[in-house]
Design an enzyme around this catalytic site. Sequence first.
Site, PDB file in Angstrom:
ATOM      1  N   MET A   1     -11.004  -6.522   6.200  1.00 30.32           N
ATOM      2  CA  MET A   1     -10.097  -5.563   6.803  1.00 30.32           C
ATOM      3  C   MET A   1      -9.629  -6.157   8.333  1.00 30.32           C
ATOM      4  SD  MET A   1      -9.751  -3.007   4.789  1.00 30.32           S
ATOM      5  CE  MET A   1      -8.735  -2.112   6.130  1.00 30.32           C
TER       6      MET A   1
ATOM      7  N   ASP B   1      -5.035   3.176  -1.515  1.00 29.10           N
ATOM      8  CA  ASP B   1      -6.190   3.321  -0.543  1.00 29.10           C
ATOM      9  C   ASP B   1      -6.708   4.886  -0.631  1.00 29.10           C
ATOM     10  OD1 ASP B   1      -6.105   1.015   1.249  1.00 29.10           O
ATOM     11  OD2 ASP B   1      -3.902   1.585   1.868  1.00 29.10           O
TER      12      ASP B   1
ATOM     13  N   ASP C   1      -5.978  -6.884   4.840  1.00 32.67           N
ATOM     14  CA  ASP C   1      -5.326  -5.545   4.747  1.00 32.67           C
ATOM     15  C   ASP C   1      -5.666  -4.835   6.083  1.00 32.67           C
ATOM     16  OD1 ASP C   1      -4.870  -2.789   4.189  1.00 32.67           O
ATOM     17  OD2 ASP C   1      -6.485  -2.316   2.945  1.00 32.67           O
TER      18      ASP C   1
ATOM     19  N   MET D   1     -12.304   3.526   0.019  1.00 34.40           N
ATOM     20  CA  MET D   1     -13.158   3.969   1.454  1.00 34.40           C
ATOM     21  C   MET D   1     -13.944   5.055   1.375  1.00 34.40           C
ATOM     22  SD  MET D   1      -9.676   2.468   3.720  1.00 34.40           S
ATOM     23  CE  MET D   1      -8.385   2.776   2.135  1.00 34.40           C
TER      24      MET D   1
ATOM     25  N   SER E   1       0.905  -1.382  -0.033  1.00 27.71           N
ATOM     26  CA  SER E   1       0.046  -0.080  -0.033  1.00 27.71           C
ATOM     27  C   SER E   1       0.863   1.217  -0.066  1.00 27.71           C
ATOM     28  CB  SER E   1      -1.081  -0.033   1.208  1.00 27.71           C
ATOM     29  OG  SER E   1      -1.521   1.463   1.443  1.00 27.71           O
TER      30      SER E   1
ATOM     31  N   MET F   1      -9.465   7.374   0.337  1.00 28.19           N
ATOM     32  CA  MET F   1     -10.317   8.052   1.556  1.00 28.19           C
ATOM     33  C   MET F   1     -10.873   9.368   1.282  1.00 28.19           C
ATOM     34  SD  MET F   1      -7.726   6.853   4.435  1.00 28.19           S
ATOM     35  CE  MET F   1      -6.814   5.073   4.388  1.00 28.19           C
TER      36      MET F   1
ATOM     37  N   HIS G   1      -1.552  -1.375  -3.990  1.00 31.42           N
ATOM     38  CA  HIS G   1      -2.621  -1.253  -3.251  1.00 31.42           C
ATOM     39  C   HIS G   1      -2.696   0.213  -3.297  1.00 31.42           C
ATOM     40  CE1 HIS G   1      -5.904  -2.357  -0.662  1.00 31.42           C
ATOM     41  NE2 HIS G   1      -5.450  -1.402   0.076  1.00 31.42           N
TER      42      HIS G   1
ATOM     43  N   HIS H   1      -8.600   0.597  -3.439  1.00 25.13           N
ATOM     44  CA  HIS H   1      -9.578   0.136  -2.385  1.00 25.13           C
ATOM     45  C   HIS H   1     -10.385   1.397  -1.998  1.00 25.13           C
ATOM     46  CE1 HIS H   1      -9.491  -0.729   2.332  1.00 25.13           C
ATOM     47  NE2 HIS H   1     -10.699  -0.815   1.860  1.00 25.13           N
TER      48      HIS H   1
HETATM   49  C1  DX5 Z   1      -6.126   1.018   6.016  1.00 29.18           C
HETATM   50  C2  DX5 Z   1      -5.735   0.689   4.736  1.00 29.18           C
HETATM   51  C3  DX5 Z   1      -4.383  -0.144   4.374  1.00 29.18           C
HETATM   52  C4  DX5 Z   1      -3.204   0.410   5.214  1.00 29.18           C
HETATM   53  C5  DX5 Z   1      -2.564  -0.713   5.606  1.00 29.18           C
HETATM   54  O1  DX5 Z   1      -7.334   1.810   6.011  1.00 29.18           O
HETATM   55  O2  DX5 Z   1      -6.750   0.212   3.854  1.00 29.18           O
HETATM   56  O3  DX5 Z   1      -4.299  -0.595   3.125  1.00 29.18           O
HETATM   57  O4  DX5 Z   1      -2.492   1.188   4.280  1.00 29.18           O
HETATM   58  O5  DX5 Z   1      -1.430  -0.223   6.381  1.00 29.18           O
HETATM   59  P1  DX5 Z   1      -0.571  -1.193   7.287  1.00 29.18           P
HETATM   60  O6  DX5 Z   1      -0.132  -2.089   6.335  1.00 29.18           O
HETATM   61  O7  DX5 Z   1       0.632  -0.403   7.774  1.00 29.18           O
HETATM   62  O8  DX5 Z   1      -1.231  -1.591   8.373  1.00 29.18           O
HETATM   63 ZN    ZN Z   2      -6.452  -0.590   1.816  1.00 25.45          ZN
END
Ligand code: DX5
Ligand code: ZN
Length: 229
Positions: A142, A40, A180, A73, A13, A42, A38, A71
């Site tokens: 998750m 993320d 994840d 969110m 990620s 948000m 990956h 992903h």
């Molecule tokens: C959290 C994200 C993850 C995050 C994981 O909301 O969806 O993808 O980047 O990070 P680590 O591996 O540091 O937990």
């Molecule tokens: Zn993620």
Amino acid sequence: MSLTQTTPMIAPSILSADFSHLGLALQSLEDAKADWIHIDVMDGHFVPNLTFGPPVIKALRAKTTLPFDVHLMIEKPELWIEAYREAGADGITVHAEACVHLHRTLGQIKESGAWVGVSLNPHTPLSAIEEVLSEVDLILIMSVNPGFGGQSFIPNTLDKIKRLTELCKARHVQPIIQVDGGVKVSNIKSIAQAGAHAFVAGSAVFKSNDVNQAVAELRKQASMSNHSV
Ligand code: DX5
Ligand code: ZN
């Protein structure tokens, strides 16, 4: 794009990468032979943090040929599927909790040509996706509450992955099971053992001293699982 349960897939990620050098981060992941990037996304509403929009993903698309595992969110993801696909997403994962008409939204992703992913927060039971199991290529479990990198893996996720593996077997479907949050060299083997095929790792890759070594070690540990698909 279709997916098969080739295990293990390592998906670093870029949430934990240096945001002022994202192009270099992608290059380092290509050199490290990561499987997917990956990303993320948000929105500051579904989760209490803000990250990348389609223009950033579009700019990054030119920097690597590795698949973009996006992903989302975000609230109302159905309004954004086409924009993220056009920006360069190869796979799009939405949260079951964010979709009032989940079946329709998954159909929209399929229609866009991306692989179809659905995600569940730690508190959301597997029953939330039972009726759409045959509509998805990937299920993202998750293992932290989404929003931030660097959190600790929630232990009962292992049992949830095992139950999902059994459910998929019973229903004769073979989606990729992705995990994840808090995935590290020290726990990835047990996550693979529980039945996961794809592993997101942010801080385990980017907060390490050596990205190549971190990806290789994650892959090695995950491959030591004797879970058969
Ligand atoms: C959290 C994200 C993850 C995050 C994981 O909301 O969806 O993808 O980047 O990070 P680590 O591996 O540091 O937990
Ligand atoms: Zn993620």
